[in-house]
Design an enzyme around this catalytic site. Structure first.
Site, PDB file in Angstrom:
ATOM      1  N   GLU A  91       0.810  -1.208   0.000  1.00  0.00           N
ATOM      2  CA  GLU A  91       0.000   0.000   0.000  1.00  0.00           C
ATOM      3  C   GLU A  91       0.844   1.258   0.000  1.00  0.00           C
ATOM      4  OE1 GLU A  91      -1.959  -0.728   3.972  1.00  0.00           O
ATOM      5  OE2 GLU A  91      -1.744   1.430   3.993  1.00  0.00           O
ATOM      6  N   CYS A 111       7.049  -6.677   7.068  1.00  0.00           N
ATOM      7  CA  CYS A 111       8.164  -6.066   7.800  1.00  0.00           C
ATOM      8  C   CYS A 111       8.663  -7.053   8.850  1.00  0.00           C
ATOM      9  CB  CYS A 111       7.670  -4.781   8.469  1.00  0.00           C
ATOM     10  SG  CYS A 111       8.977  -3.841   9.276  1.00  0.00           S
ATOM     11  N   CYS A 115       7.308  -3.627  15.352  1.00  0.00           N
ATOM     12  CA  CYS A 115       7.148  -2.519  16.302  1.00  0.00           C
ATOM     13  C   CYS A 115       5.756  -2.635  16.947  1.00  0.00           C
ATOM     14  CB  CYS A 115       7.299  -1.183  15.577  1.00  0.00           C
ATOM     15  SG  CYS A 115       8.948  -1.010  14.859  1.00  0.00           S
ATOM     16  N   CYS A 118       2.603  -0.816  15.472  1.00  0.00           N
ATOM     17  CA  CYS A 118       2.441  -0.785  14.015  1.00  0.00           C
ATOM     18  C   CYS A 118       1.622  -1.966  13.507  1.00  0.00           C
ATOM     19  CB  CYS A 118       3.820  -0.786  13.371  1.00  0.00           C
ATOM     20  SG  CYS A 118       3.756  -0.778  11.580  1.00  0.00           S
ATOM     21  N   GLY A 159       7.216  -1.621   5.748  1.00  0.00           N
ATOM     22  CA  GLY A 159       8.591  -2.102   5.607  1.00  0.00           C
ATOM     23  C   GLY A 159       9.611  -1.194   6.259  1.00  0.00           C
ATOM     24  N   GLU A 160      10.818  -1.707   6.350  1.00  0.00           N
ATOM     25  CA  GLU A 160      11.928  -0.927   6.881  1.00  0.00           C
ATOM     26  C   GLU A 160      12.862  -0.606   5.702  1.00  0.00           C
ATOM     27  OE1 GLU A 160      13.203   0.767   9.436  1.00  0.00           O
ATOM     28  OE2 GLU A 160      15.020   0.936   8.237  1.00  0.00           O
ATOM     29  N   SER A 191      12.474   7.031   6.365  1.00  0.00           N
ATOM     30  CA  SER A 191      12.187   6.859   7.783  1.00  0.00           C
ATOM     31  C   SER A 191      12.679   5.479   8.199  1.00  0.00           C
ATOM     32  CB  SER A 191      10.678   6.984   8.008  1.00  0.00           C
ATOM     33  OG  SER A 191      10.364   6.771   9.361  1.00  0.00           O
ATOM     34  N   SER A 214      12.947   6.795  13.683  1.00  0.00           N
ATOM     35  CA  SER A 214      11.824   6.494  14.574  1.00  0.00           C
ATOM     36  C   SER A 214      12.376   6.190  15.955  1.00  0.00           C
ATOM     37  CB  SER A 214      11.031   5.302  14.034  1.00  0.00           C
ATOM     38  OG  SER A 214      10.368   5.672  12.848  1.00  0.00           O
ATOM     39  N   LEU A 215      12.271   7.157  16.847  1.00  0.00           N
ATOM     40  CA  LEU A 215      12.849   6.989  18.189  1.00  0.00           C
ATOM     41  C   LEU A 215      11.766   6.471  19.148  1.00  0.00           C
ATOM     42  CD1 LEU A 215      15.529   7.428  19.730  1.00  0.00           C
ATOM     43  CD2 LEU A 215      14.639   9.665  20.419  1.00  0.00           C
ATOM     44  N   HIS A 216      10.721   7.238  19.325  1.00  0.00           N
ATOM     45  CA  HIS A 216       9.532   6.859  20.100  1.00  0.00           C
ATOM     46  C   HIS A 216       9.748   6.678  21.601  1.00  0.00           C
ATOM     47  CE1 HIS A 216       8.077   6.644  16.107  1.00  0.00           C
ATOM     48  NE2 HIS A 216       8.291   5.372  15.872  1.00  0.00           N
ATOM     49  N   ASN A 290      -1.877   6.619  16.597  1.00  0.00           N
ATOM     50  CA  ASN A 290      -3.110   6.322  15.900  1.00  0.00           C
ATOM     51  C   ASN A 290      -3.459   4.858  16.181  1.00  0.00           C
ATOM     52  OD1 ASN A 290      -5.122   5.951  14.036  1.00  0.00           O
ATOM     53  ND2 ASN A 290      -3.777   6.073  12.263  1.00  0.00           N
ATOM     54  N   CYS A 334      -0.083   3.924   7.978  1.00  0.00           N
ATOM     55  CA  CYS A 334       0.431   3.022   6.959  1.00  0.00           C
ATOM     56  C   CYS A 334       0.321   1.574   7.403  1.00  0.00           C
ATOM     57  CB  CYS A 334       1.880   3.347   6.661  1.00  0.00           C
ATOM     58  SG  CYS A 334       2.041   4.746   5.585  1.00  0.00           S
TER      59      CYS A 334
HETATM   60  N1  SAH Z   1      10.194   1.150   9.304  1.00  0.00           N
HETATM   61  C1  SAH Z   1      10.278   2.563   9.124  1.00  0.00           C
HETATM   62  C2  SAH Z   1       9.205   3.132   8.233  1.00  0.00           C
HETATM   63  C3  SAH Z   1       7.801   2.666   8.481  1.00  0.00           C
HETATM   64  S1  SAH Z   1       7.013   3.310   9.935  1.00  0.00           S
HETATM   65  C4  SAH Z   1      10.317   3.253  10.484  1.00  0.00           C
HETATM   66  O1  SAH Z   1      10.246   2.551  11.495  1.00  0.00           O
HETATM   67  O2  SAH Z   1      10.489   4.454  10.533  1.00  0.00           O
HETATM   68  C5  SAH Z   1       7.023   5.008   9.620  1.00  0.00           C
HETATM   69  C6  SAH Z   1       6.301   5.826  10.601  1.00  0.00           C
HETATM   70  O3  SAH Z   1       4.908   5.511  10.567  1.00  0.00           O
HETATM   71  C7  SAH Z   1       6.627   5.679  12.076  1.00  0.00           C
HETATM   72  O4  SAH Z   1       7.738   6.327  12.545  1.00  0.00           O
HETATM   73  C8  SAH Z   1       5.443   6.408  12.614  1.00  0.00           C
HETATM   74  O5  SAH Z   1       5.731   7.750  12.429  1.00  0.00           O
HETATM   75  C9  SAH Z   1       4.308   6.045  11.703  1.00  0.00           C
HETATM   76  N2  SAH Z   1       3.367   5.106  12.307  1.00  0.00           N
HETATM   77  C10 SAH Z   1       3.214   3.776  12.074  1.00  0.00           C
HETATM   78  N3  SAH Z   1       2.209   3.282  12.808  1.00  0.00           N
HETATM   79  C11 SAH Z   1       1.698   4.315  13.490  1.00  0.00           C
HETATM   80  C12 SAH Z   1       0.622   4.455  14.422  1.00  0.00           C
HETATM   81  N4  SAH Z   1      -0.130   3.412  14.769  1.00  0.00           N
HETATM   82  N5  SAH Z   1       0.392   5.684  14.927  1.00  0.00           N
HETATM   83  C13 SAH Z   1       1.132   6.750  14.569  1.00  0.00           C
HETATM   84  N6  SAH Z   1       2.148   6.687  13.702  1.00  0.00           N
HETATM   85  C14 SAH Z   1       2.426   5.489  13.178  1.00  0.00           C
END
Ligand code: SAH
Length: 345
Positions: A91, A111, A115, A118, A159-160, A191, A214-216, A290, A334
């Site tokens: 997608e 992926c 995470c 995700c 994906g990464e 990203s 992506s730190l989080h 989200n 995504c």
């Molecule tokens: N694997 C890569 C790219 C895919 S995720 C990475 O980890 O960066 C890219 C971004 O999607 C994440 O950093 C986050 O910003 C967003 N994302 C994915 N799922 C999400 C969710 N449930 N809520 C908010 N942001 C999300």
């Protein structure tokens, strides 16, 4: 399976054409057909002699990726579900804003990184996308958008990206090429969940790309819960690579921080983030969680958490932006459209 012609940079095609006894300059013409004039087969390439087209057809393919579904949000964000030749689903998203239109592209089918927040990780990993499959998403979206114009590309889909390094960089070089799509590297964002080796390699590509990490969470104990990859590459290792990236490219790096209600939004979390990033050429992009069909159910942040966190960082001198969620009425983050389609199927 025949080799898709969009897997190759212009320089590679020139070599290949020469080896096939075709004129080198034909490669640029083919490029123009593919990337400027939306040709979908060799017979469209009217300025190529019949014999050249036949030779190309014998050695290369131009595979179709079929649009399975398009969802349109009231804010005009569109999600595209594509089916590939092996029936894999991927997608992409098109996100219009006032003066830009961003295409969010996938880099893998599934992926490996699982995470916790995700929807994609939960479904496992199938395979890497080829360069042409990354490009085909761009081309398919471009056909659908007003004025045929995409201003930005973000590799934030399923994906990464740095786990599919070579194919990703190939696709980027083709998008960036003057003879092709001509999208500036500064308009493309990778990203990553934080793969130090990939970050360091990328720094040496000589491309002026935008890098988002992506730190989080700024504490290893918390980050490991959200991103299992942190057990292998903890924050310290990621930071070493990011510092090298900044030193080599002179580019500002973005740190993405999903605000998970009640989990990573405390004073201690904010303070740890400030200490981690102090003095570096970086920006923090805060993203409200989200809720999705993810491995761990988190809460979206309360408005008060969001405001506190943003103002704390700002007061400490960090450059902070807040990502406005888009396409909330369609399967927004995504990976969610694909996830739903796979559950249905
Ligand atoms: N694997 C890569 C790219 C895919 S995720 C990475 O980890 O960066 C890219 C971004 O999607 C994440 O950093 C986050 O910003 C967003 N994302 C994915 N799922 C999400 C969710 N449930 N809520 C908010 N942001 C999300």
């Amino acid at each position: 399976m025949a080799d898709d012609i969009r897997n190759h940079t212009l320089a590679e095609l020139q070599e290949k054409f020469e080896a096939l006894g075709l004129e080198r300059y034909r490669a640029a013409q083919v490029y123009e057909w593919l990337y400027k004039k939306d040709a979908e087969n060799f017979s469209d390439m009217a300025n190529l002699p019949q014999k050249t087209r036949e030779a190309l057809r014998a050695h290369f393919s131009i595979e179709k990726i079929s649009v399975q579904e398009i969802e349109t949000s009231i804010d005009l964000t569109q999600k595209f579900l594509f089916k590939l030749k092996d029936d894999a689903l991927i997608e992409s998203v098109s996100i219009p804003a006032r003066d830009r239109l961003t295409a969010c592209l996938s880099t893998q089918v599934g992926c490996r990184f699982s995470c916790a927040f995700c929807a994609s990780g939960a479904l496992g990993f199938k395979r890497n996308l080829k360069p042409f499959e990354i490009l085909a998403q761009y081309l398919a979206i471009r056909k659908n958008v007003p004025l045929h114009k995409i201003t930005n590309v973000v590799f934030m889909g399923v994906g990464e990206p740095l786990d599919n390094y070579e194919n990703l960089v190939k696709a980027i070089r083709i998008m960036n090429s003057d003879a092709g799509i001509r999208l500036g590297a500064r308009k493309m964002t990778i990203s990553t969940s934080g793969l130090p080796e990939g970050i360091e390699k990328l720094a040496k590509e000589g491309l002026q790309l935008e890098l988002s990490v992506s730190l989080h969470a700024a504490l290893d104990s918390k980050r490991s819960v959200v991103l299992p990859v942190n057990n292998k590459f903890p924050i310290g290792a990621v930071m070493v690579a990011v510092k090298k990236y900044i030193a080599l490219t002179k580019r500002k790096v973005t740190f993405e921080y999903i605000l998970l209600g009640g989990y990573n939004t405390s004073v201690e979390d904010a303070q740890a983030l400030v200490e981690l990033l102090r003095g570096l050429n970086v920006r923090v992009n805060l993203i409200p969680y989200n809720p999705s069909s993810s491995r761990i159910k988190f809460q979206p942040p309360a408005k008060s958490e969001l405001l506190f966190f943003k103002s704390f960082l700002t007061k400490k001198g960090l450059d902070v932006t807040l990502r406005v969620p888009r396409g909330m009425d369609i399967t927004a983050a995504c990976g969610q459209l694909r996830s739903r389609a796979m559950q249905k199927g």
